[in-house]
Design an enzyme around this catalytic site. Structure first.
Site, PDB file in Angstrom:
ATOM      1  N   VAL A   1       0.833  -1.206   0.000  1.00  0.00           N
ATOM      2  CA  VAL A   1       0.000   0.000   0.000  1.00  0.00           C
ATOM      3  C   VAL A   1       0.865   1.252   0.000  1.00  0.00           C
ATOM      4  O   VAL A   1       0.644   2.184  -0.775  1.00  0.00           O
ATOM      5  CB  VAL A   1      -0.956   0.008   1.207  1.00  0.00           C
ATOM      6  CG1 VAL A   1      -1.714   1.331   1.285  1.00  0.00           C
ATOM      7  CG2 VAL A   1      -1.938  -1.148   1.107  1.00  0.00           C
TER       8      VAL A   1
ATOM      9  N   TYR B   1      11.814   9.330  11.255  1.00  0.00           N
ATOM     10  CA  TYR B   1      10.798  10.191  11.863  1.00  0.00           C
ATOM     11  C   TYR B   1      11.354  11.568  12.201  1.00  0.00           C
ATOM     12  O   TYR B   1      10.632  12.565  12.177  1.00  0.00           O
ATOM     13  CB  TYR B   1      10.238   9.535  13.122  1.00  0.00           C
ATOM     14  CG  TYR B   1       9.584   8.201  12.862  1.00  0.00           C
ATOM     15  CD1 TYR B   1       8.627   8.059  11.859  1.00  0.00           C
ATOM     16  CD2 TYR B   1       9.913   7.079  13.620  1.00  0.00           C
ATOM     17  CE1 TYR B   1       8.023   6.831  11.612  1.00  0.00           C
ATOM     18  CE2 TYR B   1       9.312   5.852  13.389  1.00  0.00           C
ATOM     19  CZ  TYR B   1       8.377   5.735  12.385  1.00  0.00           C
ATOM     20  OH  TYR B   1       7.776   4.525  12.140  1.00  0.00           O
TER      21      TYR B   1
ATOM     22  N   ARG C   1     -11.183  -6.532   9.875  1.00  0.00           N
ATOM     23  CA  ARG C   1     -10.269  -5.430  10.157  1.00  0.00           C
ATOM     24  C   ARG C   1     -10.235  -5.120  11.647  1.00  0.00           C
ATOM     25  O   ARG C   1      -9.216  -4.693  12.185  1.00  0.00           O
ATOM     26  CB  ARG C   1     -10.696  -4.190   9.369  1.00  0.00           C
ATOM     27  CG  ARG C   1     -10.661  -4.351   7.850  1.00  0.00           C
ATOM     28  CD  ARG C   1     -11.183  -3.091   7.162  1.00  0.00           C
ATOM     29  NE  ARG C   1     -11.221  -3.238   5.707  1.00  0.00           N
ATOM     30  CZ  ARG C   1     -12.270  -3.679   5.050  1.00  0.00           C
ATOM     31  NH1 ARG C   1     -13.366  -4.031   5.701  1.00  0.00           N
ATOM     32  NH2 ARG C   1     -12.252  -3.770   3.727  1.00  0.00           N
TER      33      ARG C   1
ATOM     34  N   ASP D   1     -10.963   3.791  10.950  1.00  0.00           N
ATOM     35  CA  ASP D   1     -11.728   4.763  11.725  1.00  0.00           C
ATOM     36  C   ASP D   1     -11.188   4.859  13.156  1.00  0.00           C
ATOM     37  O   ASP D   1     -11.010   5.957  13.691  1.00  0.00           O
ATOM     38  CB  ASP D   1     -13.208   4.386  11.742  1.00  0.00           C
ATOM     39  CG  ASP D   1     -13.777   4.231  10.347  1.00  0.00           C
ATOM     40  OD1 ASP D   1     -13.848   5.237   9.626  1.00  0.00           O
ATOM     41  OD2 ASP D   1     -14.119   3.093   9.963  1.00  0.00           O
TER      42      ASP D   1
ATOM     43  N   THR E   1      -8.706   7.554   5.697  1.00  0.00           N
ATOM     44  CA  THR E   1      -9.214   7.333   4.333  1.00  0.00           C
ATOM     45  C   THR E   1     -10.671   6.885   4.356  1.00  0.00           C
ATOM     46  O   THR E   1     -11.389   7.035   3.359  1.00  0.00           O
ATOM     47  CB  THR E   1      -8.360   6.303   3.572  1.00  0.00           C
ATOM     48  OG1 THR E   1      -8.167   5.142   4.392  1.00  0.00           O
ATOM     49  CG2 THR E   1      -7.017   6.895   3.189  1.00  0.00           C
TER      50      THR E   1
ATOM     51  N   SER F   1     -15.812   4.522  -4.103  1.00  0.00           N
ATOM     52  CA  SER F   1     -15.376   4.226  -5.468  1.00  0.00           C
ATOM     53  C   SER F   1     -15.938   2.889  -5.933  1.00  0.00           C
ATOM     54  O   SER F   1     -16.413   2.749  -7.069  1.00  0.00           O
ATOM     55  CB  SER F   1     -13.850   4.209  -5.527  1.00  0.00           C
ATOM     56  OG  SER F   1     -13.391   3.823  -6.803  1.00  0.00           O
ATOM     57  N   ARG F   2     -15.895   1.901  -5.048  1.00  0.00           N
ATOM     58  CA  ARG F   2     -16.439   0.576  -5.391  1.00  0.00           C
ATOM     59  C   ARG F   2     -17.942   0.649  -5.624  1.00  0.00           C
ATOM     60  O   ARG F   2     -18.463   0.064  -6.588  1.00  0.00           O
ATOM     61  CB  ARG F   2     -16.116  -0.404  -4.264  1.00  0.00           C
ATOM     62  CG  ARG F   2     -14.640  -0.726  -4.160  1.00  0.00           C
ATOM     63  CD  ARG F   2     -14.287  -1.436  -2.859  1.00  0.00           C
ATOM     64  NE  ARG F   2     -12.889  -1.871  -2.855  1.00  0.00           N
ATOM     65  CZ  ARG F   2     -12.225  -2.263  -1.782  1.00  0.00           C
ATOM     66  NH1 ARG F   2     -12.840  -2.272  -0.597  1.00  0.00           N
ATOM     67  NH2 ARG F   2     -10.962  -2.634  -1.863  1.00  0.00           N
TER      68      ARG F   2
ATOM     69  N   HIS G   1     -15.544   1.890   7.714  1.00  0.00           N
ATOM     70  CA  HIS G   1     -14.878   1.219   6.599  1.00  0.00           C
ATOM     71  C   HIS G   1     -14.811  -0.259   6.979  1.00  0.00           C
ATOM     72  O   HIS G   1     -13.820  -0.758   7.498  1.00  0.00           O
ATOM     73  CB  HIS G   1     -13.478   1.781   6.378  1.00  0.00           C
ATOM     74  CG  HIS G   1     -12.678   1.012   5.361  1.00  0.00           C
ATOM     75  ND1 HIS G   1     -13.133   0.770   4.088  1.00  0.00           N
ATOM     76  CD2 HIS G   1     -11.460   0.415   5.453  1.00  0.00           C
ATOM     77  CE1 HIS G   1     -12.224   0.068   3.431  1.00  0.00           C
ATOM     78  NE2 HIS G   1     -11.206  -0.174   4.238  1.00  0.00           N
TER      79      HIS G   1
END
Length: 318
Positions: free
Chosen positions: A16, A68, A91, A126, A146, A153-154, A178
């Site tokens: 990702v 960092y 998740r 979240d 996000t 989109s899906r 999500h």
């Protein structure tokens, strides 16, 4: 006069994170990208590979490996590092591990003097975004998850395929978690301004019998359909993430359903949830509170209740 360069740091150089960096480079979104990973050799390898693309692109985006301590002047930090769920998990099952990873990132980043915007990708997004918000001490506008940007989109793709239009002509939002409890306010869905309910009614020969709950379920489970075939997802979420970054860096005032802190909107308090937001250089400039039917609000409340439950759990790791 000193011209400030735009700088994005990507924390986590897995599929990702590297896909996000690749999209940033190929679209020429910013001046500089900083790649950070606990595996420093992996980060350096990604940097070397990304640099090899510049010759054939429109812009010379500088790509560097960093730590960092280099984040003090970064505009946006993307957190993709996390604990991906294994087969049979959701998740939400990765909550504890993801919280510990987020803490190991945010504390040294804030110690560097960072005062930019976090874009959180790590799941469960979240709860992790809320955790980052609390841990960082930054204003809520500067911590963005996000959220349901990818789910939206899906959803638009499924609707577009049904009626044979460009998905960019579909105006619809997936909202809430999500995850499996997300919902769609169908009463607000339109295609080029025409309500989706009217399109269903007027085009029976094209769409046939439409099961709206099935579309929501497919939207929520699409990530697992991809996971079962290729092991994980990365192109879609990377593109959604870069869309958020562009809206912020370019001060677009673009509306994208992201995860943000709710303070009374939709009747909810003190959770991060996916809702349509106006994004610009301040981060989340405002929450777009769309009108929903009572049934739709009930579905949103159900998702919010689950988010409250797991948000309380992740705060145990603060």
């Amino acid at each position: 006069m000193l011209i400030k360069k735009s700088k994005v740091a990507v924390v986590g150089c897995g599929l990702v994170g590297s896909s996000t960096a690749f999209s940033l480079v190929t679209q020429g979104v910013c001046d500089e990208i900083l790649m950070i990973d606990i595996n420093e050799e992996r980060a350096l390898g990604e940097v070397m590979d990304l640099r090899d693309t510049i010759k054939y692109l429109d812009r010379n985006v500088k790509v560097k490996a960093g730590t960092y301590s280099d984040c003090s002047d970064v505009d946006i930090i993307v957190i993709t590092a996390g604990a991906p769920p294994k087969a049979g998990q959701t998740r939400l099952d990765t909550l504890g591990a993801s919280a510990k990873i987020a803490k190991s990132i945010v504390e040294p980043v804030m110690a560097s003097g960072f005062d930019g915007i976090f874009v959180v990708v790590s799941n469960p997004v979240d709860m992790v975004a809320y955790f980052v918000y609390k841990l960082s001490g930054l204003p809520k506008s500067q911590v963005i998850g996000t959220g349901t940007s990818l789910d939206t989109s899906r959803l638009q793709n499924f609707i577009a395929e049904m009626v044979n239009v460009d998905p960019r002509s579909v105006y619809a939002y997936s909202m809430g978690e999500h995850g499996d409890s997300q919902m769609v306010p169908w009463s607000t869905v339109t295609i080029a301004g025409k309500p989706f309910y009217d399109i269903i009614q007027d085009n029976k020969e094209i769409v046939g019998d439409v099961d709206l709950d099935d579309i929501v379920l497919k939207t929520a489970r699409e990530g697992w359909e991809i996971y079962n075939r290729k092991g994980t997802t990365y192109y879609g979420i990377a593109s959604a993430c870069v869309g958020i970054i562009k809206a912020v860096l370019y001060d677009e005032n673009k509306i994208i359903p992201v995860s943000t802190l709710l303070e009374g909107e939709y009747g909810q308090q003190d959770i991060y949830a996916g809702v349509p937001c106006i994004l610009n250089r301040t981060g989340v400039a405002d929450v777009l509170e769309i009108h929903m039917t009572e049934e739709e609000l009930q579905r949103f409340r159900y998702s919010a209740d689950l988010l409250h439950e797991y948000t309380d759990k992740i705060m145990e790791y603060l």
